[in-house]
Design a protein around this motif. Structure first.
Motif, PDB file in Angstrom:
ATOM      1  N   LEU A 135      28.884  72.922  50.379  1.00 36.76           N
ATOM      2  CA  LEU A 135      28.119  71.732  50.000  1.00 36.76           C
ATOM      3  C   LEU A 135      26.675  71.814  50.470  1.00 36.76           C
ATOM      4  N   LEU A 136      26.464  72.406  51.653  1.00 37.50           N
ATOM      5  CA  LEU A 136      25.116  72.482  52.219  1.00 37.50           C
ATOM      6  C   LEU A 136      24.162  73.321  51.372  1.00 37.50           C
ATOM      7  N   HIS A 137      24.710  74.216  50.551  1.00 31.69           N
ATOM      8  CA  HIS A 137      23.874  75.080  49.717  1.00 31.69           C
ATOM      9  C   HIS A 137      23.444  74.401  48.417  1.00 31.69           C
ATOM     10  N   LEU A 138      23.970  73.219  48.162  1.00 34.71           N
ATOM     11  CA  LEU A 138      23.665  72.525  46.904  1.00 34.71           C
ATOM     12  C   LEU A 138      22.578  71.479  47.109  1.00 34.71           C
ATOM     13  N   GLU A 139      21.769  71.257  46.099  1.00 38.28           N
ATOM     14  CA  GLU A 139      20.708  70.247  46.153  1.00 38.28           C
ATOM     15  C   GLU A 139      20.557  69.568  44.803  1.00 38.28           C
ATOM     16  N   GLY A 140      19.886  68.422  44.806  1.00 42.43           N
ATOM     17  CA  GLY A 140      19.492  67.738  43.578  1.00 42.43           C
ATOM     18  C   GLY A 140      20.631  67.387  42.650  1.00 42.43           C
ATOM     19  N   THR A 141      20.413  67.624  41.359  1.00 44.65           N
ATOM     20  CA  THR A 141      21.372  67.261  40.319  1.00 44.65           C
ATOM     21  C   THR A 141      22.689  68.008  40.479  1.00 44.65           C
ATOM     22  N   GLU A 142      22.599  69.288  40.872  1.00 47.21           N
ATOM     23  CA  GLU A 142      23.816  70.091  41.048  1.00 47.21           C
ATOM     24  C   GLU A 142      24.691  69.494  42.151  1.00 47.21           C
ATOM     25  N   LEU A 143      24.053  69.054  43.241  1.00 44.06           N
ATOM     26  CA  LEU A 143      24.774  68.427  44.356  1.00 44.06           C
ATOM     27  C   LEU A 143      25.456  67.139  43.880  1.00 44.06           C
ATOM     28  N   GLN A 144      24.708  66.289  43.195  1.00 46.42           N
ATOM     29  CA  GLN A 144      25.250  65.014  42.726  1.00 46.42           C
ATOM     30  C   GLN A 144      26.434  65.216  41.781  1.00 46.42           C
ATOM     31  N   GLN A 145      26.306  66.214  40.890  1.00 43.61           N
ATOM     32  CA  GLN A 145      27.377  66.499  39.940  1.00 43.61           C
ATOM     33  C   GLN A 145      28.630  67.000  40.649  1.00 43.61           C
ATOM     34  N   LYS A 146      28.440  67.890  41.634  1.00 40.41           N
ATOM     35  CA  LYS A 146      29.588  68.462  42.353  1.00 40.41           C
ATOM     36  C   LYS A 146      30.274  67.398  43.203  1.00 40.41           C
ATOM     37  N   VAL A 147      29.480  66.540  43.836  1.00 36.07           N
ATOM     38  CA  VAL A 147      30.030  65.468  44.671  1.00 36.07           C
ATOM     39  C   VAL A 147      30.783  64.461  43.807  1.00 36.07           C
ATOM     40  N   ALA A 148      30.253  64.193  42.624  1.00 28.90           N
ATOM     41  CA  ALA A 148      30.919  63.248  41.715  1.00 28.90           C
ATOM     42  C   ALA A 148      32.256  63.809  41.232  1.00 28.90           C
ATOM     43  N   GLU A 149      32.312  65.112  40.979  1.00 27.92           N
ATOM     44  CA  GLU A 149      33.538  65.743  40.458  1.00 27.92           C
ATOM     45  C   GLU A 149      34.605  65.924  41.536  1.00 27.92           C
ATOM     46  N   ALA A 150      34.195  66.352  42.717  1.00 28.96           N
ATOM     47  CA  ALA A 150      35.148  66.668  43.795  1.00 28.96           C
ATOM     48  C   ALA A 150      35.815  65.399  44.327  1.00 28.96           C
TER      49      ALA A 150
ATOM     50  N   LEU B 275      27.117  63.105  55.625  1.00 26.43           N
ATOM     51  CA  LEU B 275      25.947  62.295  55.279  1.00 26.43           C
ATOM     52  C   LEU B 275      25.398  62.678  53.911  1.00 26.43           C
ATOM     53  N   LYS B 276      25.453  63.979  53.628  1.00 22.62           N
ATOM     54  CA  LYS B 276      24.951  64.481  52.347  1.00 22.62           C
ATOM     55  C   LYS B 276      25.800  63.940  51.187  1.00 22.62           C
ATOM     56  N   VAL B 277      27.111  63.860  51.398  1.00 24.43           N
ATOM     57  CA  VAL B 277      28.016  63.322  50.373  1.00 24.43           C
ATOM     58  C   VAL B 277      27.702  61.857  50.102  1.00 24.43           C
ATOM     59  N   ILE B 278      27.572  61.074  51.178  1.00 25.76           N
ATOM     60  CA  ILE B 278      27.304  59.637  51.027  1.00 25.76           C
ATOM     61  C   ILE B 278      25.992  59.403  50.285  1.00 25.76           C
ATOM     62  N   ASN B 279      24.944  60.122  50.685  1.00 26.52           N
ATOM     63  CA  ASN B 279      23.632  59.943  50.048  1.00 26.52           C
ATOM     64  C   ASN B 279      23.634  60.392  48.597  1.00 26.52           C
ATOM     65  N   ALA B 280      24.393  61.455  48.300  1.00 21.76           N
ATOM     66  CA  ALA B 280      24.487  61.934  46.910  1.00 21.76           C
ATOM     67  C   ALA B 280      25.185  60.898  46.033  1.00 21.76           C
TER      68      ALA B 280
END
Length: 836
Positions: free
Chosen positions: A526-541, A553-558
């Motif tokens: 997860l730490l290697h992901l940023e921006g839209t890719e991060l938001q998409q991955k967090v939404a799917e997982a 914290l990164k998950v919550i903010n995404a």
């Protein structure tokens, strides 16, 4: 190793009593506020109270003593009701304080006991652990990897390591334990602590207005401004008609009173305070009013696994020893290799265990060992839990100089720093997959050998020998499957965020019927992901494994960045940043650390996630009922305003049909309806089958506001129709006034019943359990009958007894002006049925 191994007995009950008598309670005493005086001052600023006082003074000055006395009495009554509501709200919030009172552990009479922090006395042996807020000043007498954040006193945010061997052995009330454990002798409590001396109170929390409160206050302010403008217009019209300043002022005040929706802020305060009180009775502590507003909008619940989905009742279940490359049950007859594995794992744990797995290891060691070695060894060095994935190492030594160096943690962490061949690594990986696939939680165990006292800076620098794996079983809570179903039915997605590995979490997730359990991601990835890719991955997982604070914290903010309303459960120090960042931070009452509880906005006293379903249902109920109350206020205020204004503006025969006494009488009838009836309304049966309501800047959408305005206009048409009917029949002013008032009261009663639901029929809502509905409506009908048929009351209010026909016409028009909305609800239900 337990408390008795340290020979700490603590105070006796008699010593506690003597210390309390001498030094008092552990409370920060401050200047007491007079809530009653504050409430009186607040009341004196209320526009409605000021208008009533002005109107009563005018009545007295013009010789209308009866009307003046009535308005003065009404002022006292309105003030009393407001004070009562304020007292009720404050009492509910005061009870919350007692529930959120921090607890602490002390050693007394040789036993570890949990008490409220205010019960600590000077001389107590206070045990403090990671995540605790320190409850008193003291001197450290024992510690393990103990560090504390003293920023509340020093302003420095970094943690300070302390132990009994260092120069600084002092701990202070109000500071936060960042890591480890310590036992300290209490030296100061209450105002004698450093915190008390500098005058800081942990209870002094600045009260901030919630978004909804700001919206409601802005709406009321706009109505006050509108009232002031119309007041001046009406005063001018009356003055130019009569050239009587006081009489025209009185008539203008009548309209100003009709415009002010002072019931709205009262309703808001009542709903929120009583809502938090109802939640408290259910075992849910709400620390901030804005949380109540947000509960009904939650779209995602992020939950940890251990202790929330599972029981947090760890039992040692499986053992894998590398030497024999075999997996065995922990309750089998154990060989020397397995016993040695448990022994090493125990030494890698805290000497005084507070973690469920470490307690299980100590218990297992005690069960099989012929001689308890723990009293013979003293910890000489330790490395705290750290790294990604994490591990910890402890060094012990006995009087003969024999040393034990033991480590435990994520198997991956220990495998990386151990002397292992490729074959051995594969054997361990295979064992981990076999064990975790059955839902067990695993810890790797290793030992090292080191001479001298020049210890490596990092524990990873030791040359470790991998001993094996200890596996624990933490069964899922019995009700967790039904809890998940309730969340899914309410349109709320659930995500698991855990420090455990993927296979263990997947096995538990499948066991409890968790949706899309295969969609997982690790904290490192997860730490290697940023921006839209991060938001998409967090939404799917749906499952996040091997998580650490930054990743959580990164998950919550995404999720927040994609406009989700996020609720997050947590209990540890590492959860605090995510709890603070979430819209609804949920701490556990039993196993939650004080840091987690401080960061959270809501506390589940019984650590039961099913209470979150109840909390969301209550949040939706409070919000829906508050909307009903305010829509009722808007709908009923419109006909009062227009019935006063239109006859005057259009120059009808009886231009001033209502006086201030009539308006205040209507206010006294409407106030209990909106604040008492609607607050007590049960939750509608489809509430938890709807999607979460979107969070918008406006309390009402245009559709809802339009409904209230149309309801108000049609009631106005009803009252003005009766007005014109009475004039057409050449009735006098008293009969006309009485018929208009009766119509308005009838419409008010029917509106109360119709607006109990904007979807279900009145025949359905009549079956709702709300004892206050017949009570308030019964009082209203009785009052109306007294006004009509008791001569002194009729004369005072300038009413006149009506005939059965006149009463029937007035009630019918009032009924028809509201009941039409039942057809709108019928079309709604029919349309929805046809859609499905």
């Amino acid at each position: 190793m337990s408390i008795e191994n340290f020979n700490i007995k603590g105070l006796t009950s008699e010593q506690v009593r003597q210390s309390r008598a001498k030094y008092g309670e552990n409370k920060l005493k401050s200047k007491k506020k007079s809530y009653f005086i504050e409430a009186i001052i607040s009341l004196a600023k209320e526009p409605m109270i000021l208008l009533l006082l002005v109107a009563s003074v005018i009545y007295f000055s013009t010789g209308n003593i009866g009307d003046g006395l009535f308005l003065m009495s009404a002022t006292v009554l309105v003030a009393t009701i407001s004070l009562y509501q304020d007292s009720k709200s404050r009492n509910a919030l005061e009870k919350l304080k007692s529930y959120t009172q921090p607890k602490c552990k002390v050693i007394r009479n040789g036993a570890l006991v949990e008490i409220r922090s205010e019960e600590i006395v000077v001389g107590d042996s206070l045990m403090i652990e990671e995540g605790n807020t320190i409850s008193a000043d003291g001197i450290i007498i024992h510690s393990n990897d103990f560090s504390v954040n003293e920023s509340i006193l020093t302003g420095e945010s970094f943690s300070v390591f302390k132990d009994e061997t260092k120069k600084d052995t002092l701990i202070y009330k109000g500071t936060l334990v960042s890591s480890g454990l310590a036992i300290a002798t209490v030296t100061a409590i209450g105002n004698e602590t450093q915190l008390g001396k500098i005058g800081k109170s942990l209870e002094d929390i600045q009260k901030e207005k919630t978004p909804l409160e700001i919206q409601i206050n802005n709406f009321v302010k706009k109505m006050v401004v509108a009232g002031a403008v119309i007041f001046l217009i009406v005063w001018a019209i009356n003055y130019f008609n009569s050239y009587d300043i006081l009489d025209s002022l009185l008539k203008a005040l009548t309209l100003a009173m009709s415009i002010l929706p002072e019931e709205i802020p009262v309703a808001f305060t009542t709903f929120m305070a009583l809502g938090t009180w109802r939640l408290m009775k259910m075992g849910i502590i709400v620390k901030q009013l804005k949380t109540v507003e947000t509960l009904g909008s939650a779209t995602i619940i992020c939950t940890d696994k251990t202790g929330t989905i599972t029981e947090n009742r760890m039992s040692l279940a499986r053992l894998y020893t590398l030497a024999s490359n075999t997996i065995c049950k922990a309750d089998d007859v154990l060989g020397n290799a397995e016993k040695e594995l448990i022994r090493t794992a125990m030494w890698a744990s805290e000497p005084i265990p507070f973690d469920a797995m470490e307690i299980a290891l100590h218990d297992s060691y005690k069960a099989f060992s012929e001689k308890d070695e723990r009293p013979d060894y003293k910890m000489i060095h330790e490395y705290p839990l750290e790294g990604k994935p994490p591990m910890m190492t402890h060094l012990f030594e006995n009087k003969q100089g024999h040393r034990i160096i033991a480590a435990k943690g994520a198997p991956e962490a220990l495998m990386t720093i151990s002397n292992l061949s490729t074959i051995e690594k594969q054997q361990i990986i295979d064992a981990i997959q076999t064990i975790t696939a059955q839902g067990y939680r695993v810890l790797g165990v290793a030992e090292a050998y080191f001479e001298g006292s020049d210890y490596p800076k990092k524990q990873q620098e030791f040359q470790f020998n991998f001993k094996g794996i200890v596996a624990f079983y933490d069964p899922p809570k019995k009700n967790i499957t039904s809890v998940l179903k309730a969340f899914y039915s309410a349109g709320i997605n659930v995500k698991i965020i855990t420090g455990d590995n993927a296979l263990t979490t997947l096995a538990i997730a499948k066991e409890i019927g968790f949706k899309d359990a295969e969609k997982s991601i690790s904290g490192e990835d997860l730490l290697h992901l940023e921006g839209t890719e991060l938001q998409q991955k967090v939404a799917e997982a749906t499952i996040f494994t091997r998580m650490f604070p930054e990743a959580k914290l990164k998950v919550i903010n995404a999720l927040k960045a994609t406009n989700e309303i996020v609720a997050m459960t947590g209990d540890g120090v590492n959860d605090a940043p995510a709890l603070k960042a979430a819209h609804i931070g949920i701490a556990m009452g039993k196993k939650g650390t004080e840091i987690a509880k401080q960061a959270a906005s809501l506390i589940l006293l019984d650590d039961d996630l099913s209470k979150m379903v109840d909390a969301i249902a209550m949040g939706r109920r409070i919000y829906t009922n508050l909307k009903k109350a305010i829509q009722y206020i808007i709908s009923i205020h419109i006909p009062i305003i227009l019935t006063v204004f239109i006859p005057l503006a259009l120059g009808w025969v009886y231009p001033n049909i209502f006086s201030p006494v009539h308006i205040i009488l209507l206010e006294l009838i409407m106030g209990p309806t909106c604040s008492i009836i609607y607050e007590n309304e049960p939750m509608e049966k489809n509430t938890m089958l709807q999607k979460p309501r979107p969070v918008t800047l406006d309390f009402f959408n245009w559709k809802e506001l339009t409904t209230s305005i149309i309801q108000g206009i049609l009631i106005t048409l009803g009252t003005l129709t009766i007005y014109q009917f009475a004039i057409h029949q050449e009735f006098n002013e008293a009969i006309t006034r009485t018929m208009v008032f009766t119509t308005l009261i009838s419409a008010n009663i029917i509106l109360t019943l119709v607006n109990r639901s904007f979807y279900y029929s009145i025949f359905t809502t009549l079956r709702y359990k709300n004892k206050l509905v017949p009570l308030i409506i019964g009082i209203t009908i009785t009052l109306m009958a007294l006004l009509l048929f008791v001569k002194p009351l009729s004369l005072f209010f300038k009413f006149e007894s009506l005939s059965i026909t006149q009463i029937g016409i007035s009630i019918s028009i009032g009924f028809l002006s509201v009941i039409w909305y039942e057809f709108v609800k019928w079309f709604k239900r029919k349309k929805e049925t046809n859609t499905y």
